[in-house]
Design a protein around this motif. Structure first.
Motif, short mmCIF file in Angstrom:
data_model
loop_
_atom_site.label_atom_id
_atom_site.label_comp_id
_atom_site.label_asym_id
_atom_site.label_seq_id
_atom_site.Cartn_x
_atom_site.Cartn_y
_atom_site.Cartn_z
N PHE A 18 0.84 -1.20 0.00
CA PHE A 18 0.00 0.00 0.00
C PHE A 18 0.88 1.26 0.00
O PHE A 18 0.60 2.23 -0.70
CB PHE A 18 -0.92 -0.01 1.22
CG PHE A 18 -1.88 1.13 1.29
CD1 PHE A 18 -3.04 1.13 0.52
CD2 PHE A 18 -1.64 2.20 2.13
CE1 PHE A 18 -3.94 2.18 0.59
CE2 PHE A 18 -2.53 3.26 2.22
CZ PHE A 18 -3.69 3.25 1.44
N GLY A 19 1.97 1.22 0.76
CA GLY A 19 2.90 2.35 0.82
C GLY A 19 3.61 2.60 -0.50
O GLY A 19 3.80 3.75 -0.90
N ILE A 20 4.00 1.54 -1.19
CA ILE A 20 4.66 1.70 -2.48
C ILE A 20 3.69 2.28 -3.51
O ILE A 20 4.02 3.23 -4.22
CB ILE A 20 5.26 0.36 -2.96
CG1 ILE A 20 6.44 -0.02 -2.08
CG2 ILE A 20 5.68 0.44 -4.43
CD1 ILE A 20 6.94 -1.43 -2.28
N VAL A 21 2.49 1.71 -3.57
CA VAL A 21 1.47 2.24 -4.49
C VAL A 21 1.18 3.70 -4.13
O VAL A 21 1.10 4.57 -5.00
CB VAL A 21 0.18 1.39 -4.45
CG1 VAL A 21 -0.96 2.07 -5.18
CG2 VAL A 21 0.43 0.01 -5.03
N GLY A 22 1.04 3.97 -2.85
CA GLY A 22 0.76 5.33 -2.40
C GLY A 22 1.90 6.28 -2.69
O GLY A 22 1.67 7.44 -3.04
N THR A 50 -5.87 14.77 -7.29
CA THR A 50 -6.37 13.64 -6.51
C THR A 50 -7.10 12.63 -7.38
O THR A 50 -6.94 11.43 -7.22
CB THR A 50 -7.28 14.13 -5.37
OG1 THR A 50 -6.51 14.96 -4.50
CG2 THR A 50 -7.87 12.98 -4.58
N VAL A 51 -7.90 13.11 -8.32
CA VAL A 51 -8.65 12.19 -9.20
C VAL A 51 -7.69 11.33 -10.03
O VAL A 51 -7.86 10.11 -10.13
CB VAL A 51 -9.63 12.98 -10.10
CG1 VAL A 51 -10.19 12.10 -11.20
CG2 VAL A 51 -10.75 13.58 -9.26
N VAL A 52 -6.67 11.94 -10.61
CA VAL A 52 -5.72 11.19 -11.43
C VAL A 52 -4.92 10.21 -10.56
O VAL A 52 -4.79 9.03 -10.90
CB VAL A 52 -4.78 12.14 -12.20
CG1 VAL A 52 -3.68 11.37 -12.90
CG2 VAL A 52 -5.56 12.98 -13.19
N ALA A 53 -4.41 10.69 -9.44
CA ALA A 53 -3.61 9.83 -8.57
C ALA A 53 -4.45 8.70 -7.98
O ALA A 53 -3.97 7.57 -7.82
CB ALA A 53 -2.97 10.66 -7.46
N ALA A 54 -5.70 8.97 -7.66
CA ALA A 54 -6.57 7.95 -7.08
C ALA A 54 -6.88 6.84 -8.09
O ALA A 54 -6.95 5.67 -7.72
CB ALA A 54 -7.87 8.57 -6.59
N THR A 55 -7.06 7.21 -9.34
CA THR A 55 -7.30 6.20 -10.37
C THR A 55 -6.09 5.27 -10.50
O THR A 55 -6.24 4.05 -10.58
CB THR A 55 -7.61 6.87 -11.72
OG1 THR A 55 -8.76 7.70 -11.56
CG2 THR A 55 -7.85 5.85 -12.81
N MET A 56 -4.93 5.87 -10.49
CA MET A 56 -3.71 5.08 -10.58
C MET A 56 -3.55 4.19 -9.34
O MET A 56 -3.18 3.01 -9.45
CB MET A 56 -2.51 6.02 -10.69
CG MET A 56 -1.31 5.39 -11.29
SD MET A 56 -0.07 6.64 -11.55
CE MET A 56 0.94 6.28 -10.14
N ALA A 57 -3.85 4.72 -8.17
CA ALA A 57 -3.74 3.96 -6.94
C ALA A 57 -4.75 2.81 -6.89
O ALA A 57 -4.45 1.73 -6.38
CB ALA A 57 -3.94 4.87 -5.73
N PHE A 58 -5.95 3.04 -7.42
CA PHE A 58 -6.95 1.97 -7.46
C PHE A 58 -6.40 0.77 -8.21
O PHE A 58 -6.48 -0.37 -7.75
CB PHE A 58 -8.25 2.44 -8.12
CG PHE A 58 -9.23 1.32 -8.33
CD1 PHE A 58 -10.01 0.86 -7.28
CD2 PHE A 58 -9.35 0.69 -9.56
CE1 PHE A 58 -10.89 -0.20 -7.45
CE2 PHE A 58 -10.23 -0.35 -9.75
CZ PHE A 58 -11.01 -0.80 -8.69
N LEU A 59 -5.83 1.02 -9.37
CA LEU A 59 -5.29 -0.07 -10.18
C LEU A 59 -4.17 -0.80 -9.44
O LEU A 59 -4.12 -2.04 -9.43
CB LEU A 59 -4.81 0.47 -11.53
CG LEU A 59 -5.91 1.05 -12.41
CD1 LEU A 59 -5.31 1.75 -13.63
CD2 LEU A 59 -6.90 -0.01 -12.83
N GLY A 60 -3.27 -0.05 -8.82
CA GLY A 60 -2.17 -0.67 -8.07
C GLY A 60 -2.65 -1.47 -6.88
O GLY A 60 -2.17 -2.58 -6.63
#
Length: 160
Positions: A18-22, A50-60
């Motif tokens: 979670f930390g790496i993805v974050g 936040t929207v762009v980073a959250a989409t990327m984090a969801f996938l990770g």
């Protein structure tokens, strides 16, 4: 020490992933926020980043951090993920608003600068929002598999 690792080792692994993805998502968030700050202002720059980073984090998180968890439907997971991200964004915006608007009212030269806004949103807001998101994703979005091992994990029993 071994019993402690047996009890919390899986959580340490999840937290690490979670930390790496974050961390990667944070760099994307910070880059977009910084690039858009003077174009759209502090509020919309934070929303967009936040929207762009959250989409990327969801996938990770879906396909790496909690890939071993039972799938409960992409639409459900995605909707819950973004709901909890919206709450996390609210936490970051609250920190930013307190700094920029409230504290900036009393000390405008210090708290209404880009540096102060970045520290409030990307420092305090990010830490508090991340703690909330880890808990909510693990509890509500990426639910544990319905096996005996998962039940023992949820009950806090050692998993072998």
């Amino acid at each position: 020490m071994k019993a402690l690792w047996e009890r919390f080792g899986h959580l340490v692994h999840e937290l690490g992933k979670f930390g790496i993805v974050g961390g990667v998502s944070y760099l994307v968030d910070l880059s977009i926020y910084t690039a858009l700050y003077h174009v759209y202002g502090w509020f919309w720059a934070k929303v967009a980043s936040t929207v762009v980073a959250a989409t990327m984090a969801f996938l990770g998180n879906r396909f790496w951090t909690w890939r071993d968890r039972e799938r409960s439907g992409l639409h459900r997971e995605y909707a819950l993920y973004f709901f909890f991200n919206a709450v996390g964004l609210g936490i970051a915006l609250s920190c930013l608003g307190i700094s920029h608007v409230f504290l900036g009212h009393f000390w405008p030269t210090i708290f209404q600068s880009q540096l102060a806004d970045t520290v409030a949103a990307q420092g305090f807001g990010l830490v508090l929002g991340t703690l909330f998101r880890f808990w909510s994703y693990r509890r509500f979005v990426f639910v544990a598999a319905s096996t005996d091992k998962a039940a023992a994990e949820l009950a806090g029993e050692p998993v072998t």
